[in-house]
Design an enzyme around this catalytic site. Structure first.
Site, PDB file in Angstrom:
ATOM      1  N   HIS A   1      67.747  43.648 -18.203  1.00  0.00           N
ATOM      2  CA  HIS A   1      67.279  43.584 -19.583  1.00  0.00           C
ATOM      3  C   HIS A   1      65.832  43.121 -19.615  1.00  0.00           C
ATOM      4  CE1 HIS A   1      68.908  39.619 -18.570  1.00  0.00           C
ATOM      5  NE2 HIS A   1      68.095  39.099 -19.464  1.00  0.00           N
TER       6      HIS A   1
ATOM      7  N   CYS B   1      52.284  23.184 -23.978  1.00  0.00           N
ATOM      8  CA  CYS B   1      52.292  23.981 -25.204  1.00  0.00           C
ATOM      9  C   CYS B   1      51.688  25.353 -24.953  1.00  0.00           C
ATOM     10  CB  CYS B   1      51.505  23.265 -26.310  1.00  0.00           C
ATOM     11  SG  CYS B   1      51.312  24.269 -27.813  1.00  0.00           S
TER      12      CYS B   1
ATOM     13  N   CYS C   1      48.140  25.465 -27.468  1.00  0.00           N
ATOM     14  CA  CYS C   1      46.988  24.561 -27.327  1.00  0.00           C
ATOM     15  C   CYS C   1      46.835  23.995 -25.916  1.00  0.00           C
ATOM     16  CB  CYS C   1      47.083  23.413 -28.330  1.00  0.00           C
ATOM     17  SG  CYS C   1      48.365  22.184 -27.963  1.00  0.00           S
TER      18      CYS C   1
ATOM     19  N   GLU D   1      52.754  24.042 -34.455  1.00  0.00           N
ATOM     20  CA  GLU D   1      51.974  25.172 -33.948  1.00  0.00           C
ATOM     21  C   GLU D   1      52.413  26.480 -34.614  1.00  0.00           C
ATOM     22  OE1 GLU D   1      49.340  25.056 -32.493  1.00  0.00           O
ATOM     23  OE2 GLU D   1      49.260  23.764 -30.736  1.00  0.00           O
TER      24      GLU D   1
END
Length: 272
Positions: A188, A244, A247, A265
């Site tokens: 997949h 993150c 950032c 975010e």
């Protein structure tokens, strides 16, 4: 072509029904459908598992009989592929592209994609699904986006202009690829929005599997024989600190703080 819509329909726009701009059956495949309640989704998951050898084999049911599932589960299918909504999405938009080639569906994707003819076929279909996903992001979040403001205003005009402003390139907010160690047996490809904002994203593996080289972009295939991503366990991708996606802030092992930050975010990202 089987499935919920004719993908060769005339070109159009993804605007909602209040707009008079032209529409596209391909884009509308992901338009809102009646959402299954949580207990119905859990029942579906259990039913799929009963029809297979276990949770790792659950995708086989969609490949074998996609027509048995409603349009809010199976987006479309044809002789070669099935596209479904991930039952446990790790972003606000998360689709799976399932090849139906019986000689490849139980093969590890890194090995399967060494077949260049098969890889080209998967890439071609994935490109279509990515376009579909980008259109769905625009439908969901375009009204919040600064870069889509002019386009949204044009859609609200009466009559709308013949040519719409291009607006935000939502395709850049779509990731398409596979996991170096897939959690499911059947081959997949993930088509997923970048936000990683989901109540189904619950622990380190969930986040790092989409935020480190453990996630291999479809365009990186075929991999070189010495590519380190062929041995993800040795590289320790899933054990890395939480970084993150947007950032670059390092959250160490603080998953709870990361989750809160991801929501912040997400709200900033959709307003770009």
């Amino acid at each position: 072509m089987e499935g919920n819509a004719d993908l060769g329909a005339a070109p159009s726009d993804l605007a909602t029904s209040k707009h008079t701009a032209k529409r596209d059956a391909f884009s509308e495949l992901l338009s809102p459908k009646p959402r299954q309640p949580k207990h119905a989704r859990q029942s579906l998951a259990k039913d799929i598992q009963k029809k297979t050898h276990g949770p790792r084999d659950a995708l086989g049911a969609y490949i074998a009989k996609p027509e048995a599932y409603p349009p809010n589960v199976v987006v479309y299918h044809n002789d070669d592929f099935v596209v479904i909504h991930d039952l446990f999405p790790k972003s606000t938009l998360h689709l799976l592209l399932l090849p139906r080639d019986a000689t490849k569906t139980l093969v590890h994707p890194v090995e399967a994609f060494d077949d260049l003819e098969f890889l080209a076929k998967v890439k071609e279909e994935a490109k279509k699904v990515c376009a579909l996903a980008a259109g769905e992001l625009r439908r969901k979040y375009g009204k919040y986006s600064l870069h889509d403001r002019e386009r949204e205003e044009a859609l609200d005009a009466d009559p709308p202009p013949e040519t719409l402003p291009a607006g935000r390139d939502w395709g850049k907010d779509i990731m398409c690829g596979i996991h170096a160690h897939p959690s499911m047996t059947h081959l997949h490809v993930h088509i997923i929005s970048v936000d990683r904002c989901s109540d189904r994203l619950k622990h380190r593996k969930h986040y790092n599997s989409f935020s480190t080289p453990f996630f291999i972009d479809i365009d990186d295939f075929p991999l070189a024989t010495d590519d380190p991503r062929r041995d993800p366990d040795r590289q320790g991708y899933l054990r890395r600190n939480f970084i993150c996606w947007r950032c670059g802030r390092d959250f160490g092992n603080q998953f709870t703080h990361l989750k809160k930050h991801l929501e912040e975010e997400f709200n900033e990202w959709k307003r770009l």
